[in-house]
Design a protein around this motif. Structure first.
Motif, PDB file in Angstrom:
ATOM      1  N   TRP A 121       1.001  -1.230  -0.122  1.00 14.37           N
ATOM      2  CA  TRP A 121       0.151   0.219  -0.017  1.00 14.37           C
ATOM      3  C   TRP A 121       0.637   1.386  -0.078  1.00 14.37           C
ATOM      4  O   TRP A 121       0.156   2.340   0.216  1.00 14.37           O
ATOM      5  CB  TRP A 121      -1.089   0.150   0.655  1.00 14.37           C
ATOM      6  N   ALA A 122       1.725   1.399  -0.346  1.00 10.70           N
ATOM      7  CA  ALA A 122       3.477   2.434  -1.089  1.00 10.70           C
ATOM      8  C   ALA A 122       2.827   2.577  -2.447  1.00 10.70           C
ATOM      9  O   ALA A 122       2.915   1.573  -3.057  1.00 10.70           O
ATOM     10  CB  ALA A 122       4.451   2.063  -0.026  1.00 10.70           C
ATOM     11  N   ILE A 227       3.982   8.482   8.658  1.00  6.26           N
ATOM     12  CA  ILE A 227       3.677   9.373   7.055  1.00  6.26           C
ATOM     13  C   ILE A 227       2.654  10.419   6.772  1.00  6.26           C
ATOM     14  O   ILE A 227       3.250  11.008   5.758  1.00  6.26           O
ATOM     15  CB  ILE A 227       2.069   8.799   7.008  1.00  6.26           C
ATOM     16  N   LYS A 228       2.455  11.297   7.150  1.00  8.19           N
ATOM     17  CA  LYS A 228       1.795  12.915   7.446  1.00  8.19           C
ATOM     18  C   LYS A 228       3.022  13.521   7.103  1.00  8.19           C
ATOM     19  O   LYS A 228       2.918  14.356   6.376  1.00  8.19           O
ATOM     20  CB  LYS A 228       0.668  13.064   8.461  1.00  8.19           C
ATOM     21  N   PHE A 229       4.275  12.974   7.622  1.00  7.98           N
ATOM     22  CA  PHE A 229       4.881  14.082   8.490  1.00  7.98           C
ATOM     23  C   PHE A 229       5.732  14.298   6.950  1.00  7.98           C
ATOM     24  O   PHE A 229       6.496  14.579   6.506  1.00  7.98           O
ATOM     25  CB  PHE A 229       6.042  13.987   9.566  1.00  7.98           C
ATOM     26  N   LEU A 230       6.127  12.595   6.698  1.00 11.11           N
ATOM     27  CA  LEU A 230       7.429  12.398   5.953  1.00 11.11           C
ATOM     28  C   LEU A 230       6.208  12.547   3.962  1.00 11.11           C
ATOM     29  O   LEU A 230       7.197  13.426   3.505  1.00 11.11           O
ATOM     30  CB  LEU A 230       7.326  10.904   5.611  1.00 11.11           C
ATOM     31  N   GLN A 258      -4.650  -0.126   3.591  1.00 16.50           N
ATOM     32  CA  GLN A 258      -6.600  -0.685   2.517  1.00 16.50           C
ATOM     33  C   GLN A 258      -7.342   0.392   2.679  1.00 16.50           C
ATOM     34  O   GLN A 258      -8.139   0.258   1.834  1.00 16.50           O
ATOM     35  CB  GLN A 258      -6.817  -2.220   2.752  1.00 16.50           C
ATOM     36  N   ASP A 259      -7.143   1.224   3.612  1.00 17.55           N
ATOM     37  CA  ASP A 259      -8.615   2.316   4.333  1.00 17.55           C
ATOM     38  C   ASP A 259      -7.734   2.855   2.953  1.00 17.55           C
ATOM     39  O   ASP A 259      -7.660   4.403   3.516  1.00 17.55           O
ATOM     40  CB  ASP A 259      -8.087   2.334   5.838  1.00 17.55           C
ATOM     41  N   PRO A 260      -9.382   2.714   2.044  1.00 17.07           N
ATOM     42  CA  PRO A 260      -9.507   4.141   1.568  1.00 17.07           C
ATOM     43  C   PRO A 260      -9.648   5.929   1.910  1.00 17.07           C
ATOM     44  O   PRO A 260      -8.692   7.102   1.431  1.00 17.07           O
ATOM     45  CB  PRO A 260     -10.893   4.568   0.460  1.00 17.07           C
ATOM     46  N   LYS A 261      -9.721   5.779   2.982  1.00 21.43           N
ATOM     47  CA  LYS A 261      -9.771   6.819   4.136  1.00 21.43           C
ATOM     48  C   LYS A 261      -8.323   7.471   4.759  1.00 21.43           C
ATOM     49  O   LYS A 261      -8.280   8.768   4.534  1.00 21.43           O
ATOM     50  CB  LYS A 261     -10.701   6.792   5.450  1.00 21.43           C
ATOM     51  N   ASN A 262      -7.685   6.679   4.358  1.00 21.25           N
ATOM     52  CA  ASN A 262      -6.104   6.978   4.840  1.00 21.25           C
ATOM     53  C   ASN A 262      -5.362   7.407   3.598  1.00 21.25           C
ATOM     54  O   ASN A 262      -5.273   7.277   3.132  1.00 21.25           O
ATOM     55  CB  ASN A 262      -4.866   5.845   5.723  1.00 21.25           C
ATOM     56  N   GLU A 263      -4.432   8.221   4.568  1.00 19.97           N
ATOM     57  CA  GLU A 263      -2.918   9.118   3.694  1.00 19.97           C
ATOM     58  C   GLU A 263      -2.035   7.932   2.635  1.00 19.97           C
ATOM     59  O   GLU A 263      -2.175   7.603   3.265  1.00 19.97           O
ATOM     60  CB  GLU A 263      -2.558  10.114   4.419  1.00 19.97           C
ATOM     61  N   VAL A 264      -2.148   7.876   1.663  1.00 14.46           N
ATOM     62  CA  VAL A 264      -1.109   7.152   1.252  1.00 14.46           C
ATOM     63  C   VAL A 264       0.260   7.690   1.304  1.00 14.46           C
ATOM     64  O   VAL A 264       0.457   8.744   1.270  1.00 14.46           O
ATOM     65  CB  VAL A 264      -1.062   6.961  -0.506  1.00 14.46           C
TER      66      VAL A 264
END
Length: 549
Positions: A121-122, A227-230, A258-264
């Protein structure tokens, strides 16, 4: 008359001195055990099934095309063995992910190929990219502040390097009698380890949720913070190495969700510790390091479904509308072919149904198999089955089928021989298992412990009051070499151990299906309230956050 009175007195006296049994003796059908063992050892198809799931289909990451391929093939395989009602049951999962190319080389100060694989999922790299490497371990909020504004367009070594001690012990081992005996002792808290802030890389005094779901929510929250910081920093890729692994063994799972709500997340890879450490040493010595990276990965968002494989061998007795359920998870991580985790168990479950049918034994109750999807993302497939068929675990509102399932038996501790079973604090079940195991002592099955074990699909059933059990298995090299690593391949599965597991599983299932009564149950759990997720510090190793067994 006198002789009759004397005889009566003798009978009464004899009866009074005899111990009164606390329960009726558990029935054990030795002839059926013989038939099942012979079929298991003489006509086995289990390694053929394992070969196709691993070498032919390969990794089976939940939500990937290869997972769907494996589920379709499992249905086909069951039908080949005469289980005509085999089918797929769909449930909501999220977006899928797969990759089709990975290449990584250190290009400066010298050329060196890197052993590793991308984390799930990256995203990929959109072609080959070359960039400077920076060593920036980020474990706490203070680390985020330390590295703010310094990571743009860099390939970041995100974890602390670790010293690799000289290996002096064998990787693979079986349980000794003393170790098995130790399991028989009662353990406080059901035998589950208590996590500490230090184990998670958090400051001392940080609050750790006591329940597994709370722990998983916290770790996911930690991962999303990092992840948000990176992403805001604009890093080119993240490199991890994990807390174990050496000699080219790489452990890694996911970096995104796999959750579409989470940031890639950014592109992320796991690599061998020896090569990670080399780059750290070079950077600490002020020697610049560059890496070329080429990853082709894609998200699958056309369907948000995943599937469980379900099939049933109908019973023929008066309790044929009741059933025994056996299972293991069909999904795997993608670094190898998921042989010990958990294609071996799926092959055993398919083979058990084949064996019960081919041996011709009579079954009072039906025997159902479930091959679950997305266990690695948090027991999602088995919990979807429980929700659809048995109960809502939050409200404990029971469905009619809840009263029809006698027990669930799970395998998911590698591919080693079965040595006993965890009774999961079900005191009433212990003497039953002890009786069933008596004719299996020559196979090494000897111990019934009342301890709990966690981390796999039997919990989905236990948490709604259905007797759910996991077997004690020889660990072999599961933890140090194969579990979630690039070494989890067919070669690490021993045929003799697989045949033994099938013989044991079939024997246990046969006796459970033919008991006069269903398996005894613990009191129903109380309804469960779900706590909202709380923000937390970044996780020490996002490559392993949120994993199930």
């Amino acid at each position: 008359m006198k002789n009759a009175q004397s005889a009566l007195a003798l009978v009464v006296t004899f009866a009074l001195v005899q111990p009164v049994p606390v329960r009726a003796e558990e029935k054990v059908d030795l002839f059926a055990v013989h038939k099942l063992k012979r079929e298991a050892y003489d006509n086995s198809k289990v390694m053929e099934t394992l070969f196709h799931l691993t070498d032919v289909i390969g990794p089976r990451l939940a939500g990937s095309p290869s997972y769907k391929q494996s589920a379709d093939w499992a249905v086909k395989r069951l039908k080949e063995f005469g289980i005509d009602n085999a089918k797929l049951e769909a449930w909501d999962f999220g977006k899928g992910w797969s990759y089709s190319r990975f290449s990584m080389h250190m290009t400066e100060p010298s050329i060196s190929p890197i052993i590793g694989f991308p984390l799930a999922w990256a995203p990929g790299t959109n072609g080959p990219v070359t960039a400077e490497v920076i060593y920036a371990p980020i474990q706490t909020p203070a680390d985020i502040q330390k590295w703010k504004g310094k990571l743009k367009d860099k390939i970041v070594l995100i974890e602390n390097s670790r010293e690799l001690a000289l290996p002096t012990s064998p990787l693979a081992k079986r349980y000794t009698d003393a170790e098995l005996d130790e399991m028989l002792k009662a353990a406080e808290g059901g035998g589950r380890p208590q996590m500490t802030p230090q184990m998670l890389g958090l400051p001392a005094g940080a609050q750790i949720p006591s329940d597994p779901d709370g722990m998983m929510r916290m770790m996911r929250g930690m991962r999303q913070q990092r992840i948000k910081f990176l992403k805001e920093e604009g890093v080119l890729a993240v490199v991890t190495t994990g807390t174990k692994g050496e000699s080219g063994t790489v452990f890694g799972t996911s970096y995104g969700s796999q959750d579409p709500k989470n940031e890639v997340p950014p592109t992320a890879v796991a690599i061998a510790s020896e090569q990670y450490n080399r780059m750290v040493r070079l950077l600490n010595a002020k020697v610049p390091v560059k890496v070329e990276l080429d990853i082709k990965a894609q998200f699958h968002e056309d369907s948000k479904e995943s599937w469980n494989v379900v099939a049933e061998l109908p019973g023929t007795g008066k309790n044929k509308d009741e059933y025994i359920l056996i299972g293991g998870h069909l999904d795997s991580w993608h670094g190898a072919t998921g042989a010990t985790d958990n294609a071996a168990a799926c092959a055993i479950m398919i083979e058990t149904l084949r064996l019960l049918k081919a041996s011709g034994v009579k079954l009072n109750r039906s025997v159902r198999v479930g091959l679950w999807g997305a266990e690695e993302q948090g027991l999602l497939g088995s919990r979807a089955y429980v929700k659809e068929h048995l109960a809502e675990r939050e409200s404990m509102k029971l469905k009619p089928e809840h009263g029809k399932i006698s027990a669930y038996f799970n395998i998911d501790n590698g591919a080693g021989k079965i040595r006993g079973i965890y009774a999961q604090s079900n005191d009433m079940a212990k003497p039953i298992f002890e009786s069933w195991f008596a004719p299996l002592k020559d196979l090494g099955v000897t111990h019934v412990t009342n301890r709990n074990t966690s981390g796999t699909d039997h919990l989905a059933f236990d948490e709604v009051g259905v007797p759910g059990f996991q077997f004690i298995q020889d660990q072999m090299d599961y933890s140090p070499r194969t579990h979630h690593s690039n070494m989890d391949t067919y070669d690490r599965v021993q045929r003799a151990d697989m045949l033994q597991q099938v013989a044991v599983m079939a024997t246990v299932v046969y006796h459970a299906a033919n008991r006069d009564e269903m398996m005894p149950r613990k009191p129903l759990p109380k309804p469960r309230k779900t706590e909202p997720a709380k923000d937390a510090a970044p996780a020490p190793s996002a490559s392993s956050a949120g994993q199930a067994r």
